[in-house]
Design a protein around this motif. Structure first.
Motif, mmCIF file in Angstrom:
data_model
loop_
_atom_site.group_PDB
_atom_site.id
_atom_site.type_symbol
_atom_site.label_atom_id
_atom_site.label_comp_id
_atom_site.label_asym_id
_atom_site.label_seq_id
_atom_site.Cartn_x
_atom_site.Cartn_y
_atom_site.Cartn_z
ATOM 1 N N GLN A 45 54.868 39.688 94.605
ATOM 2 C CA GLN A 45 54.338 38.418 94.085
ATOM 3 C C GLN A 45 54.049 37.575 95.259
ATOM 4 O O GLN A 45 52.834 36.799 95.127
ATOM 5 C CB GLN A 45 54.968 37.903 92.703
ATOM 6 N N ASN A 46 55.091 37.219 95.853
ATOM 7 C CA ASN A 46 54.843 36.157 96.879
ATOM 8 C C ASN A 46 53.826 36.814 98.041
ATOM 9 O O ASN A 46 53.117 35.878 98.525
ATOM 10 C CB ASN A 46 56.200 36.004 97.650
ATOM 11 N N LYS A 49 50.353 36.151 96.865
ATOM 12 C CA LYS A 49 49.893 34.804 96.471
ATOM 13 C C LYS A 49 49.644 34.504 97.841
ATOM 14 O O LYS A 49 48.818 33.678 98.514
ATOM 15 C CB LYS A 49 50.976 34.204 96.145
ATOM 16 N N SER A 52 46.325 35.808 99.514
ATOM 17 C CA SER A 52 45.233 34.951 98.710
ATOM 18 C C SER A 52 44.935 33.555 99.323
ATOM 19 O O SER A 52 44.024 33.257 99.513
ATOM 20 C CB SER A 52 45.416 35.141 97.199
ATOM 21 N N ASN A 53 46.113 32.890 99.735
ATOM 22 C CA ASN A 53 45.818 31.724 100.267
ATOM 23 C C ASN A 53 45.559 31.799 101.458
ATOM 24 O O ASN A 53 44.423 30.750 101.990
ATOM 25 C CB ASN A 53 47.277 31.075 100.348
ATOM 26 N N ARG A 206 43.975 42.121 100.707
ATOM 27 C CA ARG A 206 44.341 41.549 99.444
ATOM 28 C C ARG A 206 44.208 42.575 98.426
ATOM 29 O O ARG A 206 45.063 42.546 97.315
ATOM 30 C CB ARG A 206 43.484 40.175 99.202
ATOM 31 N N ASP A 213 51.345 44.789 93.895
ATOM 32 C CA ASP A 213 52.109 43.941 92.949
ATOM 33 C C ASP A 213 52.084 44.369 91.395
ATOM 34 O O ASP A 213 52.987 44.311 90.794
ATOM 35 C CB ASP A 213 51.137 42.521 93.038
#
Length: 222
Positions: A45-46, A49, A52-53, A206, A213
């Motif tokens: 999950q990290n 994220k 994506s950022n 991604r 994920d």
């Protein structure tokens, strides 16, 4: 007849997106939930994220470099090297032996994600292939970042949070994971091509992070 690689990926994403359906839960690789698997879910999950950022920042910073998913030429650096799409197939598709991962993958056996000794061969194969994917992307990103750091414009660099997230998931998958050595090149870097390549790589990574994920989410809930 084995479905095309792209179709298999679509099937996996659709199935893993409906984990609350009992019928689907029976047709996916299973593993007994463990603290280690929960930790791996957090790492995945990290990672999602962070990438994506990083992609969002790249699209904003490199808006003149055709960095949207509609503009780039999509590329999978793991194609013909790893078999994650095949290795993480739902069991209903692996009844066809031609759909099984065909490339030689070194199975990981000592990561916290495999803390449960009841992990199936297919689960181990899936996690091992994910590990190989991450190693490949880690090497590419580090080499690319080294070039970006040489850019006189200092326009963009890779987010350290993403690189750390990759390393943490690698360590969770394999305690003996070693940092990929940075590739050196004697060629004069082409910063324009490097930034275009960065966009392509981030979009592809991604998509892979979403797959990772969702698979970790399923294994944790099994």
């Amino acid at each position: 007849m084995c479905p095309p690689r792209g179709l298999l990926l679509v099937n996996i994403l659709v199935l893993l997106n409906h984990l609350d359906h009992l019928s689907l839960a029976r047709s996916l690789p299973t593993a007994s939930p463990s603290p280690g698997m929960f930790q791996c879910l957090n790492h995945s999950q990290n990672l999602l994220k962070a990438v994506s950022n990083t992609l969002q920042k790249a699209r904003q910073t490199l808006e003149l470099y055709s960095c949207t998913s509609e503009e780039i030429d999509h590329e999978d650096i793991t194609k013909d090297k790893t078999s994650t799409v095949e290795a993480c197939l739902p069991l209903e598709l692996t009844m066809n032996e031609s759909c099984l991962a065909s490339r030689e993958i070194s199975l990981i056996t000592n990561g916290s994600c495999l803390a449960s000794r009841k992990a199936s061969f297919m689960t181990t194969l899936c996690l091992s292939s994910i590990y190989e994917d991450l190693k490949m992307y880690q090497g590419e990103f580090k080499a690319m970042n080294a070039k970006l750091l040489m850019d006189p414009k200092r326009q963009i660099f890779l987010d350290q949070n993403m690189l750390t997230a990759i390393d943490e998931l690698l360590q969770a998958l394999n305690f003996n994971s070693a940092t990929v050595p940075q590739k050196s090149s004697l060629e004069e870097p082409d910063f324009y091509k490097t930034k275009i390549k960065l966009c392509i790589l981030l979009h592809a990574f991604r998509i892979r992070a979403v797959t990772i994920d969702r698979m970790m989410s399923y294994l944790n809930s099994s």
